[in-house]
Design an enzyme around this catalytic site. Structure first.
Site, PDB file in Angstrom:
ATOM      1  N   LYS A  13      18.642  11.781  51.108  1.00 45.13           N
ATOM      2  CA  LYS A  13      17.648  11.105  50.267  1.00 45.13           C
ATOM      3  C   LYS A  13      16.932   9.988  51.022  1.00 45.13           C
ATOM      4  O   LYS A  13      15.835   9.582  50.644  1.00 45.13           O
ATOM      5  CB  LYS A  13      18.299  10.583  48.997  1.00 45.13           C
ATOM      6  CG  LYS A  13      18.724  11.718  48.073  1.00 45.13           C
ATOM      7  CD  LYS A  13      19.267  11.224  46.753  1.00 45.13           C
ATOM      8  CE  LYS A  13      19.558  12.370  45.810  1.00 45.13           C
ATOM      9  NZ  LYS A  13      20.660  13.235  46.279  1.00 45.13           N
TER      10      LYS A  13
HETATM   11  C1  LIG Z   1      20.776  14.678  46.040  1.00 42.12           C
HETATM   12  C2  LIG Z   1      21.706  15.458  46.889  1.00 42.12           C
HETATM   13  C3  LIG Z   1      21.725  16.874  46.873  1.00 42.12           C
HETATM   14  C4  LIG Z   1      20.846  17.704  45.944  1.00 42.12           C
HETATM   15  O1  LIG Z   1      19.489  17.645  46.289  1.00 42.12           O
HETATM   16  P1  LIG Z   1      18.380  18.106  45.217  1.00 42.12           P
HETATM   17  O2  LIG Z   1      17.089  17.745  45.838  1.00 42.12           O
HETATM   18  O3  LIG Z   1      18.671  17.291  43.980  1.00 42.12           O
HETATM   19  O4  LIG Z   1      18.542  19.549  44.983  1.00 42.12           O
HETATM   20  C5  LIG Z   1      22.598  17.530  47.721  1.00 42.12           C
HETATM   21  N1  LIG Z   1      23.450  16.844  48.531  1.00 42.12           N
HETATM   22  C6  LIG Z   1      23.464  15.492  48.568  1.00 42.12           C
HETATM   23  C7  LIG Z   1      24.441  14.801  49.453  1.00 42.12           C
HETATM   24  C8  LIG Z   1      22.599  14.745  47.754  1.00 42.12           C
HETATM   25  O5  LIG Z   1      22.645  13.397  47.787  1.00 42.12           O
END
Ligand SMILES: *Cc1c(COP(=O)(O)O)cnc(C)c1O
Length: 490
Positions: A108
């Site tokens: 993120k």
């Molecule tokens: C947010 C997140 C995901 C999922 O990603 P999306 O864009 O919501 O599908 C997967 N792995 C981690 C570690 C995350 O923080």
């Protein structure tokens, strides 16, 4: 470029407007009017920040390009060692894309380090002079990544609410020790839903919006339904492709697969957008944990959220309503906003909707979906370490497990890249359990043990946290959230 709503009743003239607003007025999500085609051969010699900027500029046409490039350079300088996307070759035709070298060790960061610029510059572009207040309800990962991204950004304040009983020790330590003059972190008594619904109430209250406006403040969100969160994620799909071409792993034009551990469908949708912009992708493989509502949807054509919710060891994928799927449904219906709005209404009222057989077949050309149970996640993590000496986190292990299932059926003739979304040291206790069978309650001790067993280095972001005094210790009742917000902006 214009942005249209997936529900058809709201068009805005620019990305600046779409990003500042977050959600369309009709409740839909903003999507670009068209998908510009990019020339990949021009990106081969670019560094990561330039690729990111080049991709963003295709949509953010009115943004100042020099400022955008500088912002990308500053954002991606925060990643270690040298790029937000690092490709590791595991085996012939099999690669892992490490997206977790940012400030908070989760993918993120790639979007949240640049989002503050996209928001502030976007607001400036359309003449909004007010201060922007970002409110986040978090179950862990998003809160910390947003705090790091927005700290000390001019013209923006950020407030994060987390459930007092709902985050891991490490996540709590990360958030309560947060630095920055414009940040606030508050624990709310209860679980994530209490937290989230309290924050949603603030977003939908006209009264609160007016009170804030009097003080020169507008609200915004850092959630992945905002196009500004989505767009920066398209860049690493292109960067990965360029890297594979540059290292002679593939030839220009070859198709490759991406396997994505999925929750809210933001990451994998960015891959689909990259494909729409001309990236040669064969299949986008959607990996879920036991909350396999997406797998079922891709297989049956019916999305049904009426099911048991499981708390798993890949918590960032524990989701029953995958918000960004609405953008895919919209594309697959031939951009039919009326049908999309009707389906989303069904989801709201009866908790499910179905797509047509033809749409399902269209989706199957682009996507493959499967899921991974909890015991399989532990097993894959441990076997992968034994076989390749490579340590996965629990989310990435879900994706590797699904990749193996896909390869088991179709063979490994197409180069396949698994997106790794978190450092194994972010979900250490479960990773340690998978590797050694040992339970360790203390998160820092678990890091130490995992390091001793695997010799995989502990990131500085973790070691720095140890012994750091918390700045934010307040725990409030959910009914006091509004007062807390008003207090903060005084
Ligand atoms: C947010 C997140 C995901 C999922 O990603 P999306 O864009 O919501 O599908 C997967 N792995 C981690 C570690 C995350 O923080």
């Amino acid at each position: 470029m214009k942005f249209i709503s997936t529900r058809g009743k709201s068009t805005v003239e620019s990305a600046s407007q779409a990003i500042s607003q977050g959600l369309a007025n009709d409740g839909g999500l903003f999507v670009p009017e068209t998908f510009p085609q990019v020339d990949i051969s021009k990106m081969l010699k670019m560094d990561y920040a330039s690729i990111a900027c080049h991709v963003l500029k295709q949509f953010l046409t009115e943004y100042n390009e020099t400022a955008l490039l500088t912002a990308c350079e500053n954002a991606y300088a925060k990643f270690e060692p040298e790029s937000p996307s690092t490709v590791v070759k595991i085996d012939d035709n099999f690669y892992i894309l490490e997206l977790f070298h940012g400030p908070t060790l989760a993918f993120k960061d790639v979007a949240l380090t640049i989002l503050p610029h996209l928001l502030r510059a976007g607001a400036d572009n359309i003449g909004v002079k007010d201060e922007i207040l970002i409110l986040v309800a978090t179950s862990g990962d998003t809160g910390k990544a947003a705090l790091e991204g927005f700290k000390n950004q001019k013209g923006i304040k950020i407030m994060v609410f987390y459930p007092s009983e709902g985050v891991s020790d490490m996540q709590k330590a990360q958030m309560t020790t947060q630095e920055g003059d414009n940040v606030n972190v508050v624990a709310v008594k209860g679980n994530f839903d209490d937290c989230q619904s309290a924050v949603k109430t603030i977003f939908s209250s006209k009264d609160i919006a007016n009170k804030l406006k009097e003080k020169g403040v507008i609200l915004s969100s850092a959630n992945s339904i905002n196009f500004g969160r989505l767009a920066p994620q398209i860049g690493y799909y292109f960067a990965t492709y360029c890297m594979l071409v540059n290292q002679n792993e593939i030839n220009m034009g070859d198709k490759i697969n991406f396997v994505v551990p999925t929750g809210n469908f933001g990451n994998i949708l960015a891959g689909y957008y990259a494909k729409k912009m001309g990236l040669p992708i064969d299949k986008l493989i959607c990996a879920s944990n036991s909350n396999n509502v997406l797998t079922e949807f891709f297989v049956s054509g019916t999305y049904d959220k009426n099911r048991e919710f499981f708390k798993t060891m890949s918590p960032s994928m524990d989701i029953l309503i995958s918000s960004n799927l609405e953008r895919l449904i919209f594309e697959m219906s031939g951009r039919n906003a009326e049908i999309t709005a009707k389906r989303m209404e069904e989801l709201k009222t009866v908790g499910k909707y179905s797509i047509t057989k033809q749409e399902k077949e269209e989706i199957a050309k682009e996507f493959y979906a499967d899921y991974c149970e909890e015991d399989e996640c532990l097993e894959t993590l441990s076997e992968f370490f034994d076989e390749f000496g490579y340590l996965l986190d629990t989310h990435t292990s879900v994706a590797v497990n699904v990749a193996e299932k896909y390869i088991g059926q179709k063979g490994l003739n197409t180069p396949t890249v698994v997106l790794s979304t978190a450092s194994p040291y972010k979900f250490t206790q479960n990773v340690l359990k998978a590797i050694s069978g040992k339970h360790e309650k203390d998160a820092f001790k678990a890091c130490q043990k995992l390091n001793e067993i695997t010799a995989c280095p502990i990131p500085v972001q973790i070691t720095e946290l140890k012994g750091k005094a918390p700045r934010f210790t307040k725990v409030i009742d959910k009914n006091d959230i509004v007062n807390e917000v008003m207090d903060f902006i005084k």
